[in-house]
Design a protein around this motif. Structure first.
Motif, mmCIF file in Angstrom:
data_model
loop_
_atom_site.group_PDB
_atom_site.id
_atom_site.type_symbol
_atom_site.label_atom_id
_atom_site.label_comp_id
_atom_site.label_asym_id
_atom_site.label_seq_id
_atom_site.Cartn_x
_atom_site.Cartn_y
_atom_site.Cartn_z
ATOM 1 N N VAL A 99 0.843 -1.201 0.000
ATOM 2 C CA VAL A 99 0.000 0.000 0.000
ATOM 3 C C VAL A 99 0.873 1.245 0.000
ATOM 4 O O VAL A 99 0.684 2.153 -0.806
ATOM 5 C CB VAL A 99 -0.933 -0.006 1.235
ATOM 6 C CG1 VAL A 99 -1.621 1.349 1.383
ATOM 7 C CG2 VAL A 99 -1.952 -1.115 1.120
ATOM 8 N N ASP A 156 9.524 3.614 6.974
ATOM 9 C CA ASP A 156 9.505 2.150 7.075
ATOM 10 C C ASP A 156 10.826 1.709 7.705
ATOM 11 O O ASP A 156 11.868 2.260 7.369
ATOM 12 C CB ASP A 156 9.369 1.509 5.684
ATOM 13 C CG ASP A 156 8.916 0.059 5.769
ATOM 14 O OD1 ASP A 156 7.840 -0.263 5.235
ATOM 15 O OD2 ASP A 156 9.629 -0.773 6.399
ATOM 16 N N GLN A 204 5.985 -10.309 -1.390
ATOM 17 C CA GLN A 204 5.874 -11.541 -0.597
ATOM 18 C C GLN A 204 5.493 -12.798 -1.377
ATOM 19 O O GLN A 204 5.985 -13.884 -1.050
ATOM 20 C CB GLN A 204 4.918 -11.313 0.575
ATOM 21 C CG GLN A 204 5.571 -10.448 1.636
ATOM 22 C CD GLN A 204 4.602 -9.768 2.559
ATOM 23 O OE1 GLN A 204 3.448 -9.554 2.224
ATOM 24 N NE2 GLN A 204 5.076 -9.402 3.731
ATOM 25 N N VAL A 248 7.186 4.078 12.820
ATOM 26 C CA VAL A 248 6.252 5.029 13.421
ATOM 27 C C VAL A 248 5.719 4.353 14.675
ATOM 28 O O VAL A 248 5.095 3.301 14.604
ATOM 29 C CB VAL A 248 5.109 5.397 12.452
ATOM 30 C CG1 VAL A 248 4.066 6.248 13.154
ATOM 31 C CG2 VAL A 248 5.663 6.123 11.236
ATOM 32 N N TYR A 271 -1.826 -19.839 2.204
ATOM 33 C CA TYR A 271 -0.880 -19.974 1.104
ATOM 34 C C TYR A 271 0.570 -19.730 1.492
ATOM 35 O O TYR A 271 1.464 -20.331 0.936
ATOM 36 C CB TYR A 271 -1.257 -19.219 -0.159
ATOM 37 C CG TYR A 271 -1.713 -17.795 -0.047
ATOM 38 C CD1 TYR A 271 -2.778 -17.363 -0.822
ATOM 39 C CD2 TYR A 271 -1.102 -16.880 0.781
ATOM 40 C CE1 TYR A 271 -3.228 -16.058 -0.749
ATOM 41 C CE2 TYR A 271 -1.541 -15.577 0.853
ATOM 42 C CZ TYR A 271 -2.604 -15.172 0.090
ATOM 43 O OH TYR A 271 -3.050 -13.891 0.164
ATOM 44 N N ASP A 285 -3.580 -4.703 4.758
ATOM 45 C CA ASP A 285 -3.823 -5.625 5.877
ATOM 46 C C ASP A 285 -4.208 -4.898 7.167
ATOM 47 O O ASP A 285 -4.831 -5.484 8.053
ATOM 48 C CB ASP A 285 -2.556 -6.452 6.163
ATOM 49 C CG ASP A 285 -2.283 -7.496 5.086
ATOM 50 O OD1 ASP A 285 -2.972 -7.471 4.043
ATOM 51 O OD2 ASP A 285 -1.374 -8.336 5.291
ATOM 52 N N ALA A 333 -2.448 -9.267 -1.281
ATOM 53 C CA ALA A 333 -1.720 -8.344 -2.148
ATOM 54 C C ALA A 333 -2.642 -7.834 -3.247
ATOM 55 O O ALA A 333 -2.545 -6.689 -3.678
ATOM 56 C CB ALA A 333 -0.529 -9.070 -2.760
HETATM 57 C C1 LIG Z 1 4.735 -15.601 2.093
HETATM 58 C C2 LIG Z 1 3.559 -14.771 1.668
HETATM 59 C C3 LIG Z 1 2.975 -15.012 0.436
HETATM 60 C C4 LIG Z 1 1.905 -14.244 0.018
HETATM 61 N N1 LIG Z 1 1.344 -14.526 -1.189
HETATM 62 C C5 LIG Z 1 0.286 -13.805 -1.606
HETATM 63 C C6 LIG Z 1 -0.315 -14.091 -2.863
HETATM 64 O O1 LIG Z 1 0.115 -15.000 -3.566
HETATM 65 N N2 LIG Z 1 -1.376 -13.337 -3.240
HETATM 66 C C7 LIG Z 1 -1.879 -12.325 -2.454
HETATM 67 O O2 LIG Z 1 -2.846 -11.663 -2.851
HETATM 68 N N3 LIG Z 1 -1.339 -12.034 -1.254
HETATM 69 C C8 LIG Z 1 -0.264 -12.741 -0.814
HETATM 70 N N4 LIG Z 1 0.283 -12.460 0.415
HETATM 71 C C9 LIG Z 1 -0.315 -11.396 1.267
HETATM 72 C C10 LIG Z 1 0.209 -10.016 0.885
HETATM 73 O O3 LIG Z 1 1.608 -10.030 0.778
HETATM 74 C C11 LIG Z 1 -0.251 -8.967 1.913
HETATM 75 O O4 LIG Z 1 -1.652 -8.993 1.994
HETATM 76 C C12 LIG Z 1 0.212 -7.563 1.510
HETATM 77 O O5 LIG Z 1 1.607 -7.497 1.650
HETATM 78 C C13 LIG Z 1 -0.424 -6.482 2.382
HETATM 79 O O6 LIG Z 1 0.080 -5.234 1.994
HETATM 80 P P1 LIG Z 1 0.273 -4.066 3.073
HETATM 81 O O7 LIG Z 1 0.803 -2.883 2.353
HETATM 82 O O8 LIG Z 1 -0.954 -3.897 3.888
HETATM 83 O O9 LIG Z 1 1.381 -4.640 4.073
HETATM 84 P P2 LIG Z 1 2.917 -4.966 3.755
HETATM 85 O O10 LIG Z 1 3.151 -5.193 2.326
HETATM 86 O O11 LIG Z 1 3.277 -6.052 4.729
HETATM 87 O O12 LIG Z 1 3.649 -3.619 4.160
HETATM 88 C C14 LIG Z 1 3.695 -3.120 5.481
HETATM 89 C C15 LIG Z 1 4.954 -2.278 5.602
HETATM 90 O O13 LIG Z 1 4.880 -1.541 6.816
HETATM 91 C C16 LIG Z 1 6.143 -1.582 7.453
HETATM 92 N N5 LIG Z 1 5.910 -1.325 8.884
HETATM 93 C C17 LIG Z 1 5.520 -2.191 9.834
HETATM 94 N N6 LIG Z 1 5.393 -1.571 11.017
HETATM 95 C C18 LIG Z 1 5.708 -0.269 10.801
HETATM 96 C C19 LIG Z 1 5.778 0.882 11.636
HETATM 97 N N7 LIG Z 1 5.483 0.827 12.939
HETATM 98 N N8 LIG Z 1 6.167 2.044 11.076
HETATM 99 C C20 LIG Z 1 6.470 2.125 9.755
HETATM 100 N N9 LIG Z 1 6.425 1.070 8.917
HETATM 101 C C21 LIG Z 1 6.038 -0.108 9.441
HETATM 102 C C22 LIG Z 1 6.687 -2.958 7.136
HETATM 103 O O14 LIG Z 1 8.101 -2.997 7.253
HETATM 104 C C23 LIG Z 1 6.225 -3.148 5.689
HETATM 105 O O15 LIG Z 1 7.169 -2.685 4.770
HETATM 106 C C24 LIG Z 1 1.375 -13.220 0.873
HETATM 107 C C25 LIG Z 1 1.958 -12.972 2.110
HETATM 108 C C26 LIG Z 1 3.046 -13.739 2.514
HETATM 109 C C27 LIG Z 1 3.655 -13.456 3.864
#
Ligand SMILES: Cc1cc2nc3c(=O)[nH]c(=O)nc-3n(C[C@H](O)[C@H](O)[C@H](O)COP(=O)(O)OP(=O)(O)OC[C@H]3O[C@@H](n4cnc5c(N)ncnc54)[C@H](O)[C@@H]3O)c2cc1C
Length: 438
Positions: free
Chosen positions: A16, A43, A51, A85, A177, A310, A329
């Protein structure tokens, strides 16, 4: 506004965070150039992790560095802060930043985007904190690959049968998964590596999947989940459904079905929960601890605050009333783009649009040339599913640079044998030098 320039603070540079920032860079090009707007991304990592490729990185099919995207390279017009943060006081428009080193400080902002994602959902199981490893970060994928190969190396020169059995037992908890792909890819890699370990036989390795419910891979539907169980069992993997891990103190695994054995590797992939930093904000949370959003991704009842991915409860306008989008994702990328567009439009006096996307299904890789998928209701298994997994994810991985590198990794793998070297000592790089100084 707290200053002349509008500061947009993005908490988290994952899916995101990175896609929102990319969109803002594109839509607010002029404002950024004229310094009317500043985008700050915070971050603790300097890169975004793709991922879905982590299981392939663990198996050695792709180079781990190629599954991460350096934030500084793609977000040239943003300010990148490497830190965490800790809390957000939106009433005062201030975030508390904890840099990797040094004292925490306050950063004021005008607009905030909450995107810190999720963390592993753990349970208070005795021994879990000491033995377990997650599977969400690239360092965990590298460590696991090294761990599996190192266990094979060590096991060849050990005579104690029980110790050898523990070294060669690999337990995965959680059948989503992340867990299934990690287990299937690593088992596939170890099965391949066995040709170089004449001292060991295939039967010496024990792979156990522990899943509390009666099914695995809910993302690909019930019958594809059943197919996956059969496939994994054919490969000798013990799939234990309706079973829980009760304890793992000192590597002694105790399962709820009465089974007890020793294992040196335990991978915990039993789901995720919203990032706990959300509780240190004054933003509205739902019963699961996610930030409550409106359909246009603004935080419910709050101005100047947005969330997605998430960490957010985003209304699923394609589902039944009250439904929210799941942690994937697929949603996170699309939400990031809509979010960036909406912020840019509002800043320019326009209106926002709702996030609308119907979940299309999932693809999962189960090792080289093996997979399972259910996309737009079409079910695939084996090679076609695996091929779809690869083509879909390479089309989705951000930046042309990463696409090209991953395709090159796969192409090289066609001509050369799989790499099975364990670089476990990477985790202890100073050991030899320290010993030399004694
Ligand atoms: C092994 C694996 C396989 C996956 N495969 C799939 C798939 O095939 N298809 C699918 O749709 N989804 C898949 N997913 C799920 C998908 O990766 C997540 O739903 C997606 O990453 C969520 O995006 P996000 O931006 O909310 O969080 P993230 O991409 O996790 O990003 C969160 C970011 O915030 C940072 N952060 C954390 N705490 C703080 C803080 N306090 N201050 C500042 N930054 C912070 C973290 O370092 C990270 O960079 C998979 C997940 C995993 C673990």
């Amino acid at each position: 506004m707290t200053q002349e320039r509008t500061r947009i603070l993005i908490v988290g540079g994952g899916y995101v965070g990175m896609y929102t920032a990319l969109r803002l860079q594109k839509r607010l090009r002029r404002e950024l150039r004229e310094k009317k707007v500043e985008v700050v991304v915070v971050d603790p990592r300097s890169y975004m992790t793709y991922q879905p490729f982590l299981p392939e990185a663990a198996a050695g099919s792709v180079e781990p560095r190629h599954v991460v995207v350096p934030l500084r390279r793609v977000l040239r017009r943003c300010v990148i802060l490497t830190g965490r943060v800790d809390s957000v006081d939106h009433g005062r428009r201030v975030a508390r930043i904890q840099p990797v080193r040094g004292d925490a400080y306050d950063l004021s902002y005008d607009v905030v985007v909450i995107a810190p994602g999720s963390i592993a959902r753990t349970l208070p199981i005795p021994g879990l904190a000491e033995l377990g490893i997650g599977f969400k970060q690239v360092e965990e994928a590298i460590a696991l690959r090294n761990q599996v190969l190192e266990m094979l190396d060590i096991a060849t020169s050990i005579t104690d049968h029980a110790a050898r059995r523990a070294l060669l037992s690999f337990v995965f908890v959680g059948g989503g998964y992340a867990g299934i792909e990690a287990l299937a890819e690593l088992e596939d890699m170890a099965a391949y590596a066995m040709r170089y370990y004449p001292e060991l036989s295939q039967g010496d390795l024990r792979w156990v999947l522990v899943e509390a419910t009666g099914r695995i891979l809910p993302e690909v539907g019930e019958d594809m989940g059943r197919y996956t169980v059969e496939e994994l069992r054919k490969r000798g993997i013990e799939v234990r459904l309706e079973t829980r891990l009760e304890s793992c103190v000192g590597g002694h695994i105790v399962l709820s079905d009465g089974e007890e054995f020793d294992a040196e590797t335990l991978v915990w992939t039993a789901g995720v929960k919203p990032n706990p930093m959300l509780a240190r904000t004054d933003l509205p949370l739902d019963e699961k601890g996610r930030v409550k959003c409106r359909p246009d991704l603004r935080i419910d009842g709050v101005e100047g605050a947005w969330a997605a991915g998430d960490a957010a409860a985003v209304p699923d306008v394609t589902g039944p009333p009250g439904a929210t989008t799941g942690p994937s994702a697929q949603h996170a990328v699309r939400q990031g783009k809509v979010l960036g567009d909406n912020i840019a439009r509002l800043l320019r006096g326009g209106t926002t649009s709702a996030y609308i996307h119907k979940y299309v299904g999932s693809v999962a890789s189960l090792g080289l040339h093996k997979g399972v998928a259910q996309v737009y209701g079409v079910k695939l298994r084996g090679f076609p599913a695996w091929f779809m997994h690869r083509s879909y994810h390479v089309s989705r991985v951000p930046t042309f640079n990463r696409k090209a590198r991953i395709i090159l990794d796969w192409t090289l793998a066609l001509f050369f044998r799989r790499d099975i070297v364990s670089l476990g000592s990477l985790q202890r790089p100073r050991q030899e030098f320290t010993e030399a100084t004694r």
